[in-house]
Scaffold this motif. Structure first.
Motif, PDB file in Angstrom:
ATOM      1  N   TYR A 131      -2.595   8.951   3.508  1.00  0.00           N
ATOM      2  CA  TYR A 131      -2.525  10.414   3.573  1.00  0.00           C
ATOM      3  C   TYR A 131      -2.019  10.854   4.932  1.00  0.00           C
ATOM      4  O   TYR A 131      -1.225  11.779   5.053  1.00  0.00           O
ATOM      5  CB  TYR A 131      -3.910  11.029   3.327  1.00  0.00           C
ATOM      6  CG  TYR A 131      -4.401  10.898   1.915  1.00  0.00           C
ATOM      7  CD1 TYR A 131      -3.561  11.153   0.845  1.00  0.00           C
ATOM      8  CD2 TYR A 131      -5.707  10.520   1.654  1.00  0.00           C
ATOM      9  CE1 TYR A 131      -4.015  11.019  -0.453  1.00  0.00           C
ATOM     10  CE2 TYR A 131      -6.175  10.395   0.360  1.00  0.00           C
ATOM     11  CZ  TYR A 131      -5.315  10.647  -0.686  1.00  0.00           C
ATOM     12  OH  TYR A 131      -5.771  10.517  -1.967  1.00  0.00           O
ATOM     13  N   GLY A 158       1.481  11.236   5.343  1.00  0.00           N
ATOM     14  CA  GLY A 158       2.132  12.227   4.507  1.00  0.00           C
ATOM     15  C   GLY A 158       2.370  11.759   3.087  1.00  0.00           C
ATOM     16  O   GLY A 158       3.268  12.271   2.427  1.00  0.00           O
ATOM     17  N   SER A 159       1.580  10.794   2.590  1.00  0.00           N
ATOM     18  CA  SER A 159       1.729  10.396   1.192  1.00  0.00           C
ATOM     19  C   SER A 159       1.063  11.431   0.312  1.00  0.00           C
ATOM     20  O   SER A 159       0.049  12.008   0.684  1.00  0.00           O
ATOM     21  CB  SER A 159       1.040   9.062   0.919  1.00  0.00           C
ATOM     22  OG  SER A 159       1.358   8.141   1.887  1.00  0.00           O
ATOM     23  N   THR A 160       1.619  11.624  -0.871  1.00  0.00           N
ATOM     24  CA  THR A 160       0.909  12.416  -1.863  1.00  0.00           C
ATOM     25  C   THR A 160      -0.154  11.517  -2.482  1.00  0.00           C
ATOM     26  O   THR A 160      -0.214  10.317  -2.223  1.00  0.00           O
ATOM     27  CB  THR A 160       1.854  12.890  -2.967  1.00  0.00           C
ATOM     28  OG1 THR A 160       2.372  11.725  -3.612  1.00  0.00           O
ATOM     29  CG2 THR A 160       2.992  13.692  -2.392  1.00  0.00           C
ATOM     30  N   GLU A 185       1.496   8.768  -4.562  1.00  0.00           N
ATOM     31  CA  GLU A 185       2.081   7.705  -3.722  1.00  0.00           C
ATOM     32  C   GLU A 185       0.992   6.826  -3.135  1.00  0.00           C
ATOM     33  O   GLU A 185       1.122   5.600  -3.059  1.00  0.00           O
ATOM     34  CB  GLU A 185       2.904   8.333  -2.593  1.00  0.00           C
ATOM     35  CG  GLU A 185       4.221   8.896  -3.053  1.00  0.00           C
ATOM     36  CD  GLU A 185       4.877   9.812  -2.024  1.00  0.00           C
ATOM     37  OE1 GLU A 185       6.042  10.120  -2.184  1.00  0.00           O
ATOM     38  OE2 GLU A 185       4.183  10.231  -1.064  1.00  0.00           O
ATOM     39  N   THR A 186      -0.106   7.470  -2.716  1.00  0.00           N
ATOM     40  CA  THR A 186      -1.202   6.697  -2.148  1.00  0.00           C
ATOM     41  C   THR A 186      -1.738   5.702  -3.154  1.00  0.00           C
ATOM     42  O   THR A 186      -1.951   4.524  -2.848  1.00  0.00           O
ATOM     43  CB  THR A 186      -2.328   7.640  -1.691  1.00  0.00           C
ATOM     44  OG1 THR A 186      -1.776   8.599  -0.821  1.00  0.00           O
ATOM     45  CG2 THR A 186      -3.421   6.882  -1.001  1.00  0.00           C
TER      46      THR A 186
END
Lengths: 471, 260
Positions: free
Chosen positions: A358, A361-363, A366-367
């Motif tokens: 996170y 900047g992962s959504t 994506e995480t």
């Protein structure tokens, strides 16, 4: 003596009473001695009590066990010898029937049909009574010896706690050994019968043969011998179609269970609020509590006709006992298995990894896809492998919903048979237990056992690798 | 002279009346602070004083905690960090974060650094990505140690190397601001001094906010120090002033070791 107080019950109660009595005598003795000698005893008083009652109980239990295994056969063989004398001309099988009758008469369940039997029953009863008396006396003697040995050793210096702990350790060890020995015993009996089977049928024919019909068909070249065998005692034993059917059903089951189970695990572990998770997770696990025979009904009465009708609708010929129905329902059965294990595995991925993702900047997606699932991968593989071995070993659903014909096919719309179905077919009903047909069930069982064992070992290894990483 | 230089520094982030609640409990109380561009600002204070919570406000990491609510404004340029219109994904690309415990992903060293550029689509080609990874690792002072084993698992590195890898991973996205939440608390003294040197170098390119339990560390690496106590900002000023001439009694008690 009334029926209620059978001699066994009296002996049992007396043994327990003796154990309690010796407990109090043991604690009392150490207390008195400690006061008399003005010393503090090594252990708490109760340990001396346990110590003495263990010396009373354990030898008594061991003796009772030995007696149980040794005395009854001796009594029976003596009675049989007497019966043989009383009915000298009776064939052996009749004698055995008579013996069963005799035991029931002696126990008072049925009335004696004639004077000879009555006399024999009286003799047996007398023998049993004297054996019981002898057992009670021996037990009493053993308990007395045990008691006095332990009681005399009780003194404040005796390290009773250490001795009790040592006993407990041995008890737990023994339990573990019993479990392991039972497993070994089961495997050994399986192996023994499988070896007998492979004396009749070659390993190559079994593992690579593509024709399976143990009930009726004859092996090529056996036609001449056919007359000599009772129908059904010869057959062709190539397990490839059976194994193919098993794998087909398992693959269908996994195709249903892996996506649904994994996705629901991702939902419960990553998205659901605590409240929702506390409702959803137990509900999914209720599925695991449904008896497999109920899934069997569902597969045979609901799923199979549904798939057949669906097939008719789109113009496909679906067998009424399709691999699709059996596999699909089996998949539903193992969903909770996969979702629960996967949820545990995903939850075990440290929060710090999610934070890291996170923070970059992962959504959420994506995480999960790029960080959480790869990190959980070994554990997930372990969960899937365990689920496959469940699917392969599952019996009830396929017995009810898959067919019995060993078709060599990968078409899920056709009827297939599985290893477990064949074992059930081979071993239920009237069979002599030494025909090749019956023995083939053990060879199938052995193969199944080896496969599931390997899968389980692989699953354990995979999960352990995940465990080490986050130690 | 110093004051003149300090005055010349621009304000990078301006926090105003920040309040944070965990459920009913208030964790931060009307905190207002101006963070200078290209400097190191240290947040110090006893455990539970809210300094980590405050740090996590800057990149909206508190969003992850369901019961947490943040009030007030945090302006970075013309971006209101705390506004619902601000996309935390884009925000976190501008504000990198390094955590207490090194948390490399269970991937290779290369993949760890390449992670950020990949998810933000920063590299157009494989060579560009390679360059970005190399550049970030160089800036994090790790290139020399891992250049020949980029394909090894990151979890095999030492604790200090892992933390520098996490710094490289954060730098690779190209942020202006780096948040560091006690980055050395899990490291031995040697690895700690390596990271501290690195922080001093990074300061020339990035605005760095660092939470630390070690007052020596705050004194060594930071230009500005903020002292927090029970959710309030007690004192904020030039590091050398805070440590030599604290204006507040509580600050003095803390840095002289009387409370903590």
């Amino acid at each position: 003596m009334s029926d209620f107080l059978s001699p066994n019950l009296v002996v049992f109660a007396a043994t327990i009473a003796a154990a309690f009595l010796s407990f109090y005598l043991g604690t009392g003795r150490v207390r008195k001695q400690a006061i008399a000698s003005q010393t503090k005893s090594h252990s708490l008083n109760q340990y001396y009590g346990f110590y003495v009652s263990l010396w009373v109980l354990v030898p008594a239990i061991l003796l009772a066990l030995i007696w149980m295994f040794a005395a009854d056969p001796m009594l029976t063989s003596a009675a049989k010898a007497r019966m043989l004398a009383a009915y000298p001309n009776l064939p052996d099988s009749f004698l055995n029937l008579k013996m069963a009758q005799l035991v029931n008469i002696a126990a008072g369940y049925i009335k004696a049909p004639d004077a000879v039997m009555a006399a024999q029953a009286d003799l047996l009863r007398a023998a049993q009574a004297s054996a019981d008396r002898a057992r009670s006396l021996t037990l009493a003697a053993v308990m007395c010896i045990g008691f006095f040995y332990a009681f005399r050793r009780v003194s404040p210096e005796l390290r009773a706690r250490v001795l009790c702990e040592a006993f407990l350790r041995r008890l737990f060890f023994l339990s573990a050994v019993v479990a392991i020995l039972t497993t070994i015993g089961i495997v050994a009996s399986l192996l023994f019968e499988a070896v007998r089977f492979f004396r009749e049928v070659s390993l190559f024919d079994f593992f690579f043969g593509t024709h399976w019909s143990p009930m009726t068909a004859l092996r090529p070249g056996d036609a001449a011998a056919a007359d000599e065998f009772v129908a059904g005692s010869t057959g062709s034993f190539g397990m490839v179609p059976v194994m193919a059917g098993t794998l087909l059903v398992a693959v269908i089951a996994m195709a249903v269970a892996v996506p649904i189970g994994l996705f629901s695990a991702i939902y419960t572990s990553e998205f659901a609020s605590r409240r929702v998770r506390n409702i959803v997770k137990p509900t999914l696990e209720v599925l695991a509590g449904v008896p497999t025979v109920v899934y069997g009904f569902f597969a045979a009465l609901t799923a199979a006709p549904f798939f057949r009708d669906l097939g008719l609708f789109v113009g496909l010929d679906v067998s009424s006992q399709s691999a699709l129905a059996a596999g699909g329902v089996m998949g539903i059965m193992i969903i909770p298995f996969i979702s629960s294990l996967s949820d545990d595995v995903i939850t075990a991925v440290p929060q710090s990894l999610r934070d890291g993702a996170y923070g970059l900047g992962s959504t959420r997606g994506e995480t999960i896809i790029r960080v959480v699932l790869p990190a959980a991968f070994p554990g997930l593989v372990g969960a899937f492998l365990l689920a496959i071995s469940r699917a392969i070993g599952e019996t009830m659903i396929v017995v009810m919903a898959a067919g019995v014909a060993a078709n060599m096919t990968i078409n899920p719309l056709e009827s297939v048979t599985t290893v477990t179905v064949q074992i059930v077919m081979l071993l239920t009903g009237d069979n002599e237990f030494d025909s090749v047909k019956t023995l083939s069930a053990f060879a199938l069982g052995m193969t199944l056992f080896v496969i599931t064992l390997l899968l389980n070992v692989a699953a354990l290894t995979a999960s352990r690798r995940l465990g080490q990483r986050y130690e | 002279m110093d004051t003149v230089v300090d005055m010349a520094k621009a304000i990078k982030i301006q926090a105003k009346d920040v309040n944070v609640f965990y459920g009913e409990k208030q964790a931060l109380n009307n905190v207002s602070i101006d963070i200078e561009d290209r400097s190191v600002t240290a947040f110090i204070g006893p455990s539970g004083c809210g300094k980590s919570t405050f740090l996590r406000c800057f990149n909206r990491m508190n969003d992850v905690i369901p019961s947490c609510r943040v009030k007030g404004s945090i302006m970075m340029g013309d971006v209101d960090v705390n506004s619902p219109q601000t996309d935390p994904v884009l925000l976190r690309a501008r504000i990198g974060m390094v955590f207490q415990k090194p948390n490399p992903f269970p991937k290779t060293i290369f993949e760890n650094v390449a992670y950020g550029p990949r998810i933000h689509g920063l590299a157009q080609s494989k060579t560009e990505l390679d360059d970005m990874v190399e550049d970030s690792l160089k800036k994090a002072g790790l290139w020399g140690e891992v250049a020949d084993r980029l394909a090894d698992q990151a979890t095999g590195l030492s604790g200090g190397q892992q933390q520098r890898l996490c710094i490289a991973r954060a730098i690779a996205v190209g942020p202006d601001v780096l948040l560091m939440d006690e980055p050395c608390s899990a490291l031995d003294p040697i690895a700690t001094s390596v990271i501290e040197e690195l922080i001093s170098e990074l300061q020339q390119r990035f605005t760095i906010l660092i939470v630390t339990h070690s007052m020596q560390q705050a004194a060594r690496v930071s230009q500005k120090t903020a002292y927090f106590h029970l959710g309030t900002l007690v004192e904020y000023g030039d590091t050398k002033d805070v440590f030599t001439l604290p204006k507040n009694e509580q600050t003095e008690a803390y840095i002289s070791g009387k409370i903590g």
